[in-house]
Design an enzyme around this catalytic site. Structure first.
Site, PDB file in Angstrom:
ATOM      1  N   GLY A   7     -28.900  13.528  29.394  1.00 49.48           N
ATOM      2  CA  GLY A   7     -27.663  13.008  29.965  1.00 49.48           C
ATOM      3  C   GLY A   7     -26.867  14.135  30.618  1.00 49.48           C
ATOM      4  N   SER A   9     -26.715  15.089  33.674  1.00 50.26           N
ATOM      5  CA  SER A   9     -26.374  14.974  35.097  1.00 50.26           C
ATOM      6  C   SER A   9     -24.963  14.453  35.323  1.00 50.26           C
ATOM      7  CB  SER A   9     -27.374  14.044  35.808  1.00 50.26           C
ATOM      8  OG  SER A   9     -27.215  12.713  35.354  1.00 50.26           O
ATOM      9  N   SER A  10     -24.249  14.129  34.253  1.00 51.14           N
ATOM     10  CA  SER A  10     -22.942  13.484  34.429  1.00 51.14           C
ATOM     11  C   SER A  10     -22.081  13.657  33.181  1.00 51.14           C
ATOM     12  CB  SER A  10     -23.185  11.985  34.694  1.00 51.14           C
ATOM     13  OG  SER A  10     -21.977  11.259  34.749  1.00 51.14           O
ATOM     14  N   GLY A  11     -20.803  13.412  33.329  1.00 51.18           N
ATOM     15  CA  GLY A  11     -19.873  13.266  32.215  1.00 51.18           C
ATOM     16  C   GLY A  11     -19.908  14.401  31.185  1.00 51.18           C
ATOM     17  N   ARG A  32     -32.106   9.977  34.231  1.00 45.79           N
ATOM     18  CA  ARG A  32     -33.049   9.162  35.027  1.00 45.79           C
ATOM     19  C   ARG A  32     -32.836   9.348  36.530  1.00 45.79           C
ATOM     20  NH1 ARG A  32     -31.063   3.737  32.742  1.00 45.79           N
ATOM     21  NH2 ARG A  32     -29.238   4.991  33.235  1.00 45.79           N
ATOM     22  N   ASP A  52     -36.645   8.701  31.455  1.00 46.93           N
ATOM     23  CA  ASP A  52     -35.870   7.808  30.593  1.00 46.93           C
ATOM     24  C   ASP A  52     -36.070   8.249  29.147  1.00 46.93           C
ATOM     25  OD1 ASP A  52     -34.960   5.659  29.008  1.00 46.93           O
ATOM     26  OD2 ASP A  52     -35.369   4.226  30.620  1.00 46.93           O
ATOM     27  N   SER A 130     -22.529  10.731  19.157  1.00 49.45           N
ATOM     28  CA  SER A 130     -22.342   9.361  18.686  1.00 49.45           C
ATOM     29  C   SER A 130     -21.104   8.823  19.417  1.00 49.45           C
ATOM     30  CB  SER A 130     -22.200   9.347  17.155  1.00 49.45           C
ATOM     31  OG  SER A 130     -21.901   8.069  16.679  1.00 49.45           O
ATOM     32  N   TYR A 144     -23.465  -1.895  20.958  1.00 49.08           N
ATOM     33  CA  TYR A 144     -23.379  -0.434  21.117  1.00 49.08           C
ATOM     34  C   TYR A 144     -23.067   0.266  19.786  1.00 49.08           C
ATOM     35  CZ  TYR A 144     -21.264   3.928  23.072  1.00 49.08           C
ATOM     36  OH  TYR A 144     -20.917   5.217  23.375  1.00 49.08           O
ATOM     37  N   LYS A 148     -24.793   3.596  17.662  1.00 44.21           N
ATOM     38  CA  LYS A 148     -24.095   4.864  17.416  1.00 44.21           C
ATOM     39  C   LYS A 148     -23.928   5.125  15.917  1.00 44.21           C
ATOM     40  CE  LYS A 148     -23.464   6.406  21.644  1.00 44.21           C
ATOM     41  NZ  LYS A 148     -24.201   7.601  22.097  1.00 44.21           N
TER      42      LYS A 148
HETATM   43  N1  LIG Z   1     -17.287   7.922  27.981  1.00 48.90           N
HETATM   44  C1  LIG Z   1     -16.900   7.514  26.795  1.00 48.90           C
HETATM   45  O1  LIG Z   1     -15.823   6.893  26.641  1.00 48.90           O
HETATM   46  C2  LIG Z   1     -17.733   7.793  25.572  1.00 48.90           C
HETATM   47  C3  LIG Z   1     -17.150   7.612  24.314  1.00 48.90           C
HETATM   48  C4  LIG Z   1     -17.913   7.855  23.181  1.00 48.90           C
HETATM   49  C5  LIG Z   1     -19.234   8.266  23.310  1.00 48.90           C
HETATM   50  N2  LIG Z   1     -19.776   8.419  24.551  1.00 48.90           N
HETATM   51  C6  LIG Z   1     -21.172   8.854  24.616  1.00 48.90           C
HETATM   52  O2  LIG Z   1     -21.228  10.080  25.290  1.00 48.90           O
HETATM   53  C7  LIG Z   1     -22.527  10.240  25.879  1.00 48.90           C
HETATM   54  C8  LIG Z   1     -22.363  10.707  27.311  1.00 48.90           C
HETATM   55  O3  LIG Z   1     -21.733   9.672  28.033  1.00 48.90           O
HETATM   56  P1  LIG Z   1     -20.741   9.932  29.246  1.00 48.90           P
HETATM   57  O4  LIG Z   1     -19.488   9.217  28.925  1.00 48.90           O
HETATM   58  O5  LIG Z   1     -20.706  11.367  29.572  1.00 48.90           O
HETATM   59  O6  LIG Z   1     -21.447   9.046  30.360  1.00 48.90           O
HETATM   60  P2  LIG Z   1     -22.004   9.367  31.828  1.00 48.90           P
HETATM   61  O7  LIG Z   1     -21.083  10.245  32.577  1.00 48.90           O
HETATM   62  O8  LIG Z   1     -22.312   8.021  32.383  1.00 48.90           O
HETATM   63  O9  LIG Z   1     -23.352  10.139  31.515  1.00 48.90           O
HETATM   64  C9  LIG Z   1     -24.436   9.530  30.890  1.00 48.90           C
HETATM   65  C10 LIG Z   1     -25.630  10.390  31.136  1.00 48.90           C
HETATM   66  O10 LIG Z   1     -26.765   9.849  30.432  1.00 48.90           O
HETATM   67  C11 LIG Z   1     -27.820   9.619  31.377  1.00 48.90           C
HETATM   68  N3  LIG Z   1     -28.592   8.482  30.901  1.00 48.90           N
HETATM   69  C12 LIG Z   1     -28.166   7.212  30.665  1.00 48.90           C
HETATM   70  N4  LIG Z   1     -29.175   6.440  30.241  1.00 48.90           N
HETATM   71  C13 LIG Z   1     -30.275   7.254  30.204  1.00 48.90           C
HETATM   72  C14 LIG Z   1     -31.624   7.059  29.858  1.00 48.90           C
HETATM   73  N5  LIG Z   1     -32.073   5.842  29.451  1.00 48.90           N
HETATM   74  N6  LIG Z   1     -32.484   8.099  29.933  1.00 48.90           N
HETATM   75  C15 LIG Z   1     -32.057   9.327  30.358  1.00 48.90           C
HETATM   76  N7  LIG Z   1     -30.778   9.575  30.692  1.00 48.90           N
HETATM   77  C16 LIG Z   1     -29.897   8.540  30.617  1.00 48.90           C
HETATM   78  C17 LIG Z   1     -27.095   9.388  32.694  1.00 48.90           C
HETATM   79  O11 LIG Z   1     -27.904   9.597  33.839  1.00 48.90           O
HETATM   80  P3  LIG Z   1     -28.784   8.401  34.490  1.00 48.90           P
HETATM   81  O12 LIG Z   1     -27.947   7.161  34.425  1.00 48.90           O
HETATM   82  O13 LIG Z   1     -29.094   8.867  35.859  1.00 48.90           O
HETATM   83  O14 LIG Z   1     -29.997   8.297  33.632  1.00 48.90           O
HETATM   84  C18 LIG Z   1     -26.021  10.462  32.603  1.00 48.90           C
HETATM   85  O15 LIG Z   1     -26.567  11.726  32.876  1.00 48.90           O
HETATM   86  C19 LIG Z   1     -23.221   8.898  25.713  1.00 48.90           C
HETATM   87  O16 LIG Z   1     -24.110   8.940  24.626  1.00 48.90           O
HETATM   88  C20 LIG Z   1     -22.073   7.954  25.407  1.00 48.90           C
HETATM   89  O17 LIG Z   1     -22.502   6.820  24.684  1.00 48.90           O
HETATM   90  C21 LIG Z   1     -19.056   8.217  25.681  1.00 48.90           C
END
Ligand SMILES: NC(=O)c1ccc[n+]([C@@H]2O[C@H](COP(=O)([O-])OP(=O)(O)OC[C@H]3O[C@@H](n4cnc5c(N)ncnc54)[C@H](OP(=O)(O)O)[C@@H]3O)[C@@H](O)[C@H]2O)c1
Length: 258
Positions: A7, A9-11, A32, A52, A130, A144, A148
């Site tokens: 993950g 590539s983003s966030g 991905r 993936d 998580s 979800y 987690k």
């Molecule tokens: N944002 C929130 O509010 C929040 C809160 C609590 C926890 N989280 C957790 O924090 C983590 C990071 O999330 P984020 O908020 O930073 O989101 P994000 O910016 O959307 O980043 C998610 C990353 O995971 C990759 N990804 C998603 N599905 C994938 C798969 N099946 N295989 C490989 N890569 C995959 C995405 O790239 P591709 O889509 O190109 O694969 C992207 O690089 C996640 O586990 C999320 O559940 C987020």
């Protein structure tokens, strides 16, 4: 030092990669979508794999390849994940399956690919992301949240099993974070779920990433980016009845209005 970030590539994953890169680490990124991955790879001069995480064979081959290119993995940060909220009665079974496959098995497979080497070297750090929904069952997160919770359960067992082998194990519980995932999630959130989060401002991915790296430095198990998740993680059983009553009241108020 070599960090592999799923993950990345983003966030939160990308923000963590940037901090480690700035400290002189070699970072390898997995996601991905090729476009964002290539852009992040170029920015950070990182090796990348478009795969993936829910495909164990492809993920472990990708991680083996990254280790061949950049050396043994000193830190795995498992950030890849996705969230699909919705009311339990309205969600397809497939959504429950997808959350477990990506959020839980995606984390498990990545860890299984790096843990034997870390144990052998008696060094390394494994950190999985998580969520606050992995600490408390929240309206709208019946698919979800359990994935987690499973990540948290896995990391609790791994802490006990791998710490004696010199491997740091940590688990991160972010609240809402301003990332593309949150924007996507918001498209599906029931009004009740919005009512629960109220007017709380999401954290930035950079602030969460700082906490992750600090947690790695201090070899912390619980990595809680804010006071709310920190209280919940430490005093869960005591705090959750109070939170549940507050959230139930907000939902009841919403029901009265409509
Ligand atoms: N944002 C929130 O509010 C929040 C809160 C609590 C926890 N989280 C957790 O924090 C983590 C990071 O999330 P984020 O908020 O930073 O989101 P994000 O910016 O959307 O980043 C998610 C990353 O995971 C990759 N990804 C998603 N599905 C994938 C798969 N099946 N295989 C490989 N890569 C995959 C995405 O790239 P591709 O889509 O190109 O694969 C992207 O690089 C996640 O586990 C999320 O559940 C987020």
């Amino acid at each position: 030092m070599h960090a592999i970030i799923t993950g990345g590539s983003s966030g939160i994953g990308l923000a963590t990669a940037r901090i480690l890169k700035a400290r002189g680490w070699t970072v390898s990124l997995i996601a991905r979508g090729a476009a964002r991955l290539e852009a992040a790879g170029e920015e950070l001069n990182a090796n990348t794999r478009a795969v993936d995480v829910s495909d164990e064979t492809k993920l472990s081959a990708a991680i083996d390849g990254l280790v061949d290119e950049a050396g043994p993995c000193d830190a795995l940060i498992s950030c890849a994940g996705l969230a699909r909220p919705g009311r339990f009665l309205e969600l397809d079974t497939e959504v429950f399956r997808q959350m477990i496959e990506v959020d839980y098995f995606g984390t498990l497979y990545a860890i299984r690919a790096v843990a034997p080497q870390m144990v052998k070297n008696r060094a390394g750090s494994i950190v999985a992301v998580s969520s606050a929904t992995g600490l408390l069952g929240i309206y709208g997160y019946s698919a979800y949240g359990p994935a987690k919770f499973a990540v948290r359960g896995l990391m609790e067992s791994l802490r006990a099993e791998l710490t004696p082998h010199g491997v740091h194990v940590g688990v991160v519980f972010p609240p809402d974070v301003d990332t593309p995932q949150l924007a996507d999630e918001n498209r599906f959130k029931p009004a009740e779920t919005f009512a629960i989060s109220g007017t709380i401002k999401p954290m930035t991915p950079e602030a969460v990433a700082q906490k992750i790296v600090q947690g790695m430095d201090r070899r912390r198990f619980l990595i809680c980016p804010d006071t709310g998740t920190s209280l919940l993680a430490r005093l869960g059983g005591l705090v959750s009845p109070v939170l549940n009553r507050t959230f139930d009241r907000r939902i009841a108020r919403l029901a009265k209005k409509s």
